[in-house]
Design a protein around this motif. Structure first.
Motif, PDB file in Angstrom:
ATOM      1  N   THR A  66      23.630  39.655  69.256  1.00 28.25           N
ATOM      2  CA  THR A  66      23.556  40.658  67.951  1.00 28.25           C
ATOM      3  C   THR A  66      25.079  40.614  67.215  1.00 28.25           C
ATOM      4  O   THR A  66      25.050  40.861  66.043  1.00 28.25           O
ATOM      5  CB  THR A  66      23.067  42.065  68.067  1.00 28.25           C
ATOM      6  N   LEU A  70      22.882  36.725  65.019  1.00 30.87           N
ATOM      7  CA  LEU A  70      22.441  37.318  63.895  1.00 30.87           C
ATOM      8  C   LEU A  70      22.653  37.403  62.598  1.00 30.87           C
ATOM      9  O   LEU A  70      21.848  36.806  61.823  1.00 30.87           O
ATOM     10  CB  LEU A  70      21.737  38.872  64.030  1.00 30.87           C
ATOM     11  N   ASP A  71      23.808  37.458  62.306  1.00 36.47           N
ATOM     12  CA  ASP A  71      24.365  37.333  60.865  1.00 36.47           C
ATOM     13  C   ASP A  71      24.270  35.834  60.061  1.00 36.47           C
ATOM     14  O   ASP A  71      23.634  35.797  59.289  1.00 36.47           O
ATOM     15  CB  ASP A  71      25.835  37.853  60.486  1.00 36.47           C
ATOM     16  N   ARG A  74      20.369  35.044  59.704  1.00 40.00           N
ATOM     17  CA  ARG A  74      19.860  35.251  58.651  1.00 40.00           C
ATOM     18  C   ARG A  74      20.677  34.972  57.238  1.00 40.00           C
ATOM     19  O   ARG A  74      19.898  35.028  56.213  1.00 40.00           O
ATOM     20  CB  ARG A  74      20.296  37.088  58.706  1.00 40.00           C
ATOM     21  N   SER A  75      21.733  34.536  57.418  1.00 39.46           N
ATOM     22  CA  SER A  75      22.120  33.979  56.252  1.00 39.46           C
ATOM     23  C   SER A  75      21.661  32.386  55.900  1.00 39.46           C
ATOM     24  O   SER A  75      21.877  31.918  54.634  1.00 39.46           O
ATOM     25  CB  SER A  75      23.822  33.949  56.085  1.00 39.46           C
ATOM     26  N   PRO A  78      15.826  31.756  55.885  1.00 38.56           N
ATOM     27  CA  PRO A  78      15.211  32.788  55.194  1.00 38.56           C
ATOM     28  C   PRO A  78      14.321  33.691  56.130  1.00 38.56           C
ATOM     29  O   PRO A  78      13.317  33.019  56.684  1.00 38.56           O
ATOM     30  CB  PRO A  78      14.626  32.148  53.958  1.00 38.56           C
ATOM     31  N   ASP A  79      14.122  34.923  55.713  1.00 39.19           N
ATOM     32  CA  ASP A  79      12.815  35.792  56.235  1.00 39.19           C
ATOM     33  C   ASP A  79      12.636  35.689  57.684  1.00 39.19           C
ATOM     34  O   ASP A  79      11.633  35.280  58.011  1.00 39.19           O
ATOM     35  CB  ASP A  79      11.578  35.363  55.417  1.00 39.19           C
ATOM     36  N   ILE A  80      13.617  35.809  58.599  1.00 38.89           N
ATOM     37  CA  ILE A  80      13.403  35.999  59.956  1.00 38.89           C
ATOM     38  C   ILE A  80      13.373  37.449  60.414  1.00 38.89           C
ATOM     39  O   ILE A  80      13.936  38.324  59.953  1.00 38.89           O
ATOM     40  CB  ILE A  80      14.522  35.170  60.752  1.00 38.89           C
ATOM     41  N   ALA A  81      12.623  37.633  61.742  1.00 39.45           N
ATOM     42  CA  ALA A  81      12.697  38.949  62.281  1.00 39.45           C
ATOM     43  C   ALA A  81      12.812  39.137  63.849  1.00 39.45           C
ATOM     44  O   ALA A  81      12.486  37.817  64.641  1.00 39.45           O
ATOM     45  CB  ALA A  81      11.293  39.594  62.212  1.00 39.45           C
ATOM     46  N   VAL A  97      12.663  35.593  68.041  1.00 37.94           N
ATOM     47  CA  VAL A  97      13.029  35.442  66.483  1.00 37.94           C
ATOM     48  C   VAL A  97      11.824  34.833  66.142  1.00 37.94           C
ATOM     49  O   VAL A  97      11.436  33.602  66.607  1.00 37.94           O
ATOM     50  CB  VAL A  97      14.319  34.627  66.238  1.00 37.94           C
ATOM     51  N   ARG A  99      10.214  33.259  61.928  1.00 37.92           N
ATOM     52  CA  ARG A  99      10.282  33.394  60.658  1.00 37.92           C
ATOM     53  C   ARG A  99       8.897  33.844  60.350  1.00 37.92           C
ATOM     54  O   ARG A  99       7.776  33.287  60.499  1.00 37.92           O
ATOM     55  CB  ARG A  99      10.363  31.705  60.421  1.00 37.92           C
TER      56      ARG A  99
END
Length: 105
Positions: A66, A70-71, A74-75, A78-81, A97, A99
């Motif tokens: 983390t 993660l940054d 995420r950049s 798109p749209d991951i959790a 992870v 999408r």
């Protein structure tokens, strides 16, 4: 993707995954190159179908993903959790992870 000519090693993913799977990002090469961890994590996510989880298994030497992973994910993707984050028995970490499918949580 193709085999890395420097060491003959295939990248963590060479095909699209439509089932949950784990991307091994804890080899000696990964331990020595956090940029490789990030690049191959992005590849793993991009080669996994929407809504299908991928476990990113990272080497313990980089610490908690983390803090460094993660940054960039995420950049770039798109749209991951992140649906799960845990310490691995090997000392590294596993983050799951997904999408997200448009309109889902």
């Amino acid at each position: 993707m193709s085999v890395d000519p420097a060491d003959g090693r295939e990248p963590v993913t060479i095909r699209e995954h439509d089932q949950p799977w784990a991307a091994d990002l804890e080899s000696d090469r990964h331990a020595n190159d956090s940029r490789l961890v990030v690049a191959e994590a992005i590849d793993a996510i991009e080669e996994t179908r929407l809504g299908v989880p991928v476990d990113l298994v990272t080497h313990e030497c980089h610490g908690d993903p983390t803090d460094y992973l993660l940054d960039p994910l995420r950049s770039t993707v798109p749209d991951i959790a992140v649906t799960r984050h845990r310490r691995c028995t090997c000392g590294g970490y596993v983050i799951t992870v997904v999408r997200r499918i448009s309109g889902s949580d």
